[in-house]
Design a protein around this motif. Structure first.
Motif, PDB file in Angstrom:
ATOM      1  N   MET A 225       0.719  -1.250   0.196  1.00 12.27           N
ATOM      2  CA  MET A 225       0.067   0.075  -0.070  1.00 12.27           C
ATOM      3  C   MET A 225       0.939   1.309  -0.023  1.00 12.27           C
ATOM      4  SD  MET A 225      -3.121  -0.426  -0.282  1.00 12.27           S
ATOM      5  CE  MET A 225      -3.000  -1.653  -1.357  1.00 12.27           C
ATOM      6  N   LEU A 226       2.021   1.306   0.661  1.00 17.12           N
ATOM      7  CA  LEU A 226       2.847   2.553   0.852  1.00 17.12           C
ATOM      8  C   LEU A 226       3.467   2.456  -0.600  1.00 17.12           C
ATOM      9  CD1 LEU A 226       4.835   1.944   4.179  1.00 17.12           C
ATOM     10  CD2 LEU A 226       2.925   3.697   3.336  1.00 17.12           C
ATOM     11  N   GLY A 227       3.543   1.533  -1.233  1.00 18.68           N
ATOM     12  CA  GLY A 227       4.240   1.435  -2.812  1.00 18.68           C
ATOM     13  C   GLY A 227       3.202   2.135  -3.663  1.00 18.68           C
TER      14      GLY A 227
ATOM     15  N   LEU B  30       1.160   4.240  -2.705  1.00 19.16           N
ATOM     16  CA  LEU B  30       0.964   5.448  -2.370  1.00 19.16           C
ATOM     17  C   LEU B  30       2.216   6.521  -3.134  1.00 19.16           C
ATOM     18  CD1 LEU B  30      -0.631   7.523  -0.124  1.00 19.16           C
ATOM     19  CD2 LEU B  30       1.771   7.200   1.129  1.00 19.16           C
ATOM     20  N   GLY B  31       3.418   5.846  -3.100  1.00 17.18           N
ATOM     21  CA  GLY B  31       4.557   6.541  -3.644  1.00 17.18           C
ATOM     22  C   GLY B  31       4.032   6.619  -5.100  1.00 17.18           C
ATOM     23  N   PHE B  32       3.751   5.488  -5.585  1.00 28.37           N
ATOM     24  CA  PHE B  32       3.666   5.522  -7.223  1.00 28.37           C
ATOM     25  C   PHE B  32       2.591   6.689  -7.701  1.00 28.37           C
ATOM     26  CE2 PHE B  32       5.259   1.299  -7.090  1.00 28.37           C
ATOM     27  CZ  PHE B  32       6.523   1.598  -7.934  1.00 28.37           C
ATOM     28  N   GLY B  33       1.532   6.689  -6.916  1.00 28.33           N
ATOM     29  CA  GLY B  33       0.430   7.679  -6.896  1.00 28.33           C
ATOM     30  C   GLY B  33       1.125   9.057  -6.847  1.00 28.33           C
ATOM     31  N   VAL B  34       1.917   9.413  -6.058  1.00 29.00           N
ATOM     32  CA  VAL B  34       2.684  10.591  -5.856  1.00 29.00           C
ATOM     33  C   VAL B  34       3.410  10.895  -7.180  1.00 29.00           C
ATOM     34  CG1 VAL B  34       4.347  11.964  -4.682  1.00 29.00           C
ATOM     35  CG2 VAL B  34       2.817  10.795  -3.685  1.00 29.00           C
ATOM     36  N   ALA B  35       4.111   9.685  -7.586  1.00 25.41           N
ATOM     37  CA  ALA B  35       4.724  10.202  -8.740  1.00 25.41           C
ATOM     38  C   ALA B  35       4.036  10.415 -10.144  1.00 25.41           C
ATOM     39  CB  ALA B  35       5.549   8.753  -9.057  1.00 25.41           C
ATOM     40  N   LEU B  36       2.780   9.845 -10.210  1.00 26.97           N
ATOM     41  CA  LEU B  36       1.759  10.193 -11.122  1.00 26.97           C
ATOM     42  C   LEU B  36       1.562  11.846 -11.105  1.00 26.97           C
ATOM     43  CD1 LEU B  36      -0.930   7.562 -11.478  1.00 26.97           C
ATOM     44  CD2 LEU B  36       0.544   8.397 -13.264  1.00 26.97           C
TER      45      LEU B  36
END
Lengths: 803, 147
Positions: free
Chosen positions: A624-626, A628-634
């Motif tokens: 889930m943290l991953g 989250l991170g990918f969402g931020v990257a988007l």
């Protein structure tokens, strides 16, 4: 000149190899350097003795106005000649004295380094470079005092000397900076002759700070205790540190600054008071001690006190007396310390009560020792006599408190005679006492130093004009601030100083007759030492470590959660307070121009964060943290920060990889915290998130200055030759920042590597280890049982026997 | 409880990684070199390269990854630091201030103009530093698991 000072350091770097090359005579080999330096400095004598001063300047930090400048006048030349001249004998002597010591090469390194630092101190014209050299003497003398570093005692005493002189050094630096500000220059040659320093607002604080630095270095009461303790050093070091160098650095500084800062009531009061106090304390303790080096060390304290007192008086006579006394002291104290080393080396004698009648077996040493002691006692026709007469004359003609100072000086002189008599008579004359080693005269390398120094003491006494004409008048002139017209003479006629001298000689000799009784009489000192400055010092040090231990245990408690709570709590309070106080929260949030995909990402982010908190499996939380991170990257990508987006994706990937590696080392997912804790954590987390959000909104809403990004965007092509602005910033515009970050990365790598390897080294719990530990414990238990059994049987047998 | 091993030896991963690995390494170099003009750069390239080696670690095992790298990752960190620091020095020799970028242009017969610069050297330093750091952490953790 620069080469002259630096050559010591350069030679120090090669000393271990030269030592291997030179073998038994490496001391002589290395002594060639101070010998040639001595010749170099001596070549300046004609000019300097005519009252000229030579200046040499080299740019060092031109941007900061710091230059490496050297000043050679009478005072610095006197010191430079002493440092190199005595240094020559010390190197030769030390090479032989420590011949069999395994670290002799290292000894040469430290000694040469020390010599260079000392030369730097006395020759520097710039306050900053003087300070740097000053601290270098502290560090190198620390190494020298703690030379026998395998002995705890030596380490402890070296540490003590270091702490006290470094503390003084800090004060000195502050004082120097004030002095530089007040005078508008850091060049001594300018400062000393600038007017109005003594009326400056900063005069008092700067004077007190500089005095603190000088007093700690020169072991003035109440800091006198580190000096005798520094006797833990090998004897050649003591001889060097005490005769011409380290401890005289403070005196040198006072003498140097006298024309600029001296002459005020504060100066007079502080210097004469502390000087006289130190003089009496030193000689009193010397008269009670029995250890050879202890007696000499305490008498050095006395000499330092005397010099300080004379510099405080500041008259023409006092200036001349100070430099004369300084030269006389350097000559006889250097000789006596080297004799003390010979006593130890050739006869194994470390204490005056252990020795007697050595004149039969060590005739040459006896002559040297007696000659030097006579100079110490100030007996005509030795140079010490000239110094003592001038001292008494200066004290008698003092403008204030001359009666008190005279009495103090006479008392000190009586005790000096006692000490000199102990040194001159006790080990050499009287009944022969068995010594630990078979006594014999040492070879030339050990004997030549003290012999030459003691002979010079006689020579200068018989013909004071040799020393006077050349150097002393120029040195005294530098101390006094203007050329002086006085001259040295052995015989001043029958006058008051001579009478005082004579009476103290008689009283001192009488006291020597009853030395044992005198020590008994002053036994109260034993109890006084329990509340002395050394005890205070030790209490302070202990308190400091205890405080540090308490503070570390409280702050560094080892729980990551506590660190987080402290850090985040501080952020919330401090930043939140500033936000509420400084900014009236005006948030203009409009959801008008939000687009669909942005909303989608926001929802994705919120959901993955919530799930990460709620799931009950590590793996799920990581996933889930991953997300989250990918969402931020988007988000980054949508706002056209492609580089940042790529970086974020990669960092997320690697974070997940790392977490997977770590996960297997974690215990099973368990609920360890109570509900109350969880609520507390939730509140802190929520507040941090809220605060950060508000902060970012406020910052973006309240931009007042034009951003720097515009500059970067415009110039990355023309100046940076690149179209990717992010990269140009990283490797060109802000390359220094990036370099720092790469260093941080390297530190992290080393940190992780070290931590894990240390841990795995400490906890190799395999099954075979466990078994071994178990077996060991069992065998111990068995053995204990067997022992108990045997004991019981034995006692049973014994009781049977009794029946 | 027996320690769980992360190395599950998936055939697909194993085969895929041997195909992907050279591509990833090439890609990381590509990112590094084009970084000055297009998205990329030493940091990103370094992360990709480190991820490639980590992929090897997961597909096979710690030893295979170690062998592939040949040097200890901490050595890479050191080399990277030295390169990055050295890149700051050349301007001093032409009388410009510390860290001012220097550019040299070479004409190569076939490839055309080759632009070399201290920022490139610096970026290579960053590249190596990042690879070294990430792999030090990964290897250390994997090794601790391994033993």
């Amino acid at each position: 000149m620069l080469i002259a000072v630096l050559s010591c350091f350069i030679l120090a770097c090669f000393a271990p190899w030269l030592h291997r090359l030179g073998g038994r005579h490496s001391g002589w080999l290395l002594a060639l350097l101070p010998a040639s330096l001595f010749a170099y400095f001596a070549s300046m004598l004609p000019l300097v003795s005519q009252g000229h001063s030579l200046q040499f300047a080299y740019a060092w930090f031109p941007g900061m106005g710091i230059q490496l400048s050297f000043l050679v006048d009478g005072l610095s030349l006197l010191f430079a000649l002493l440092i190199t001249g005595i240094g020559f004998f010390i190197l030769a002597y030390g090479g032989r004295y420590l011949e069999k010591h395994k670290d002799l090469g290292r000894f040469f390194v430290f000694l040469l380094g020390f010599m260079g630092s000392m030369l730097g101190v006395v020759l520097s014209d710039n306050l900053i470079s003087l300070f740097v050299f000053w601290e270098l003497t502290t560090v190198t003398s620390f190494m020298l005092i703690g030379f026998n570093h395998e002995q705890e005692d030596a380490r402890k005493k070296a540490h003590q000397g270091l702490m006290i002189t470094v503390m003084g050094g800090l004060a000195l630096m502050t004082g120097f900076i004030m002095l530089g500000m007040a005078a508008g220059s850091y060049e001594l040659s300018t400062i000393l002759y600038s007017d109005g320093l003594t009326e400056h607002a900063l005069y008092l604080p700067m004077l007190l700070l500089i005095l603190l630095g000088a007093f700690t270095k020169s072991a003035q009461a109440p800091f006198h205790f580190w000096l005798p303790n520094a006797m833990a050093a090998p004897t050649p070091v003591s001889a060097y540190l005490h005769s011409a160098t380290m401890v005289k650095a403070g005196v040198y500084l006072l003498a140097r600054l006298n024309p600029g800062l001296g002459g005020t009531d504060t100066w007079l009061l502080m210097l004469t008071l502390f000087g006289a106090l130190t003089m009496l304390t030193g000689i009193f303790l010397a008269s009670r001690a029995t250890g050879v080096k202890k007696v000499l060390a305490y008498s050095t304290v006395m000499a330092l006190g005397t010099l300080t007192m004379l510099l405080g008086l500041g008259t023409e006579t006092a200036a001349l007396a100070a430099v004369t006394f300084l030269l006389a002291h350097a000559l006889y104290k250097g000789a006596l310390f080297m004799v003390a080393g010979i006593l130890d080396h050739s006869a194994g004698v470390k204490d005056f009560t252990q020795a007697g009648g050595l004149r039969h077996s060590m005739p040459k040493t006896t002559v040297v020792a007696v000659l030097a002691s006579l100079s110490l006692a100030g007996i005509i026709p030795l140079f010490g006599f000239v110094g003592k007469e001038l001292l008494l004359e200066a004290v008698l003609s003092a403008s204030n408190w001359h009666i008190g100072l005279t009495i103090a000086t006479v008392i000190a002189n009586i005790l000096v005679v006692l000490v000199a008599a102990i040194v001159a008579l006790k080990p050499w004359f009287g009944a022969v006492v068995d010594t630990p080693k078979k006594p014999h005269d040492p070879d030339i390398a050990l004997l030549i130093g003290p012999a030459v120094l003691a002979t010079l003491g006689l020579l200068f006494g018989l013909m004071p004009f040799i020393a006077d004409k050349g150097l002393l008048a120029a040195a005294a002139g530098a101390v006094y601030g203007q050329p002086i017209e006085l001259y040295l003479a052995l015989w001043h006629g029958i006058n008051l100083p001579l009478m005082l001298s004579l009476s103290s000689l008689l009283l001192g000799l009488l006291l020597f007759k009853v030395w044992g009784g005198w020590r008994q009489l002053t036994n109260f000192m034993h109890s006084a030492e329990k509340i002395g400055p050394e005890v205070v010092y030790e209490r302070l040090m202990l308190g400091m470590t205890q405080f540090a231990a308490w503070q570390t245990n409280t702050l560094q408690n080892g729980y990551l959660r506590n660190y987080l709570i402290t850090t985040l709590g501080t952020v919330i309070i401090v930043v939140g307070w500033a936000l509420l106080r400084v900014n009236q929260l005006e948030l203009n949030i409009s959801f008008q121009d939000m687009r669909v995909h942005e909303v989608a990402i926001a929802v994705l982010l919120i959901f993955s964060a919530l799930i990460a908190v709620l799931v009950r499996s590590f793996l799920a939380a990581v996933a889930m943290l991953g997300a989250l991170g990918f969402g931020v990257a988007l988000l980054y990508v949508f706002f056209s920060a492609i580089d940042v987006g790529i970086t974020q994706v990669l960092v997320e990937t690697i974070t997940v990889l790392l977490l997977v590696l770590v996960l297997y080392r974690l215990p099973e997912f368990r609920s360890l915290s109570s509900t109350a804790n969880r609520i507390r954590d939730a509140i802190i987390a929520g507040m941090t998130g809220l605060l950060m959000t508000i902060l970012i909104l406020v910052i973006t809403g309240a931009r007042q200055l034009e951003g720097i990004s515009e500059y970067f965007l415009q110039n990355s092509g023309p100046l940076g030759h690149g179209r990717n602005v992010v990269n140009v910033i990283l490797v060109d515009f802000r390359a220094l920042d990036t370099l720092g970050e790469v260093f941080v990365l390297a530190l992290v790598a080393i940190g992780v590597y070290a931590m894990i390897h240390l841990r795995t080294g400490a906890l190799p719990v395999t099954n075979s280890d466990r078994r071994a530990a178990f077996n060991l414990r069992r065998s111990q238990k068995d053995k204990a049982k067997a022992d108990a059994k045997a004991e019981a049987e034995a006692s049973a047998a014994a009781s049977k026997g009794e029946e | 409880m027996k320690p769980r091993r992360f190395n599950m030896r998936s055939l697909i991963l194993n085969t895929g990684s041997s195909l992907l690995l050279p591509l990833l390494v090439l890609f990381s170099l590509f990112l590094l070199l084009r970084g000055h003009d297009e998205p990329g750069g030493g940091f990103i390239g370094g992360l990709v390269a480190a991820a490639a080696v980590a992929l090897k670690l997961f597909a096979e095992d710690y030893k295979a990854a170690r062998d592939m790298l040949r040097v200890h990752p901490l050595q890479l960190v050191g080399i990277g630091l030295v390169l990055a620091a050295v890149a700051s020095l050349p301007p001093l020799f032409v009388g410009e201030s510390f860290f001012t970028a220097q550019w040299w242009s070479l004409d190569l017969p076939i490839f055309g103009e080759l632009k070399l610069s201290t920022p490139l050297l610096f970026d290579i330093g960053v590249f190596l530093g990042v690879i070294g750091t990430v792999l030090t952490v990964v290897f250390t953790l994997a090794e601790a698991e391994h033993s």
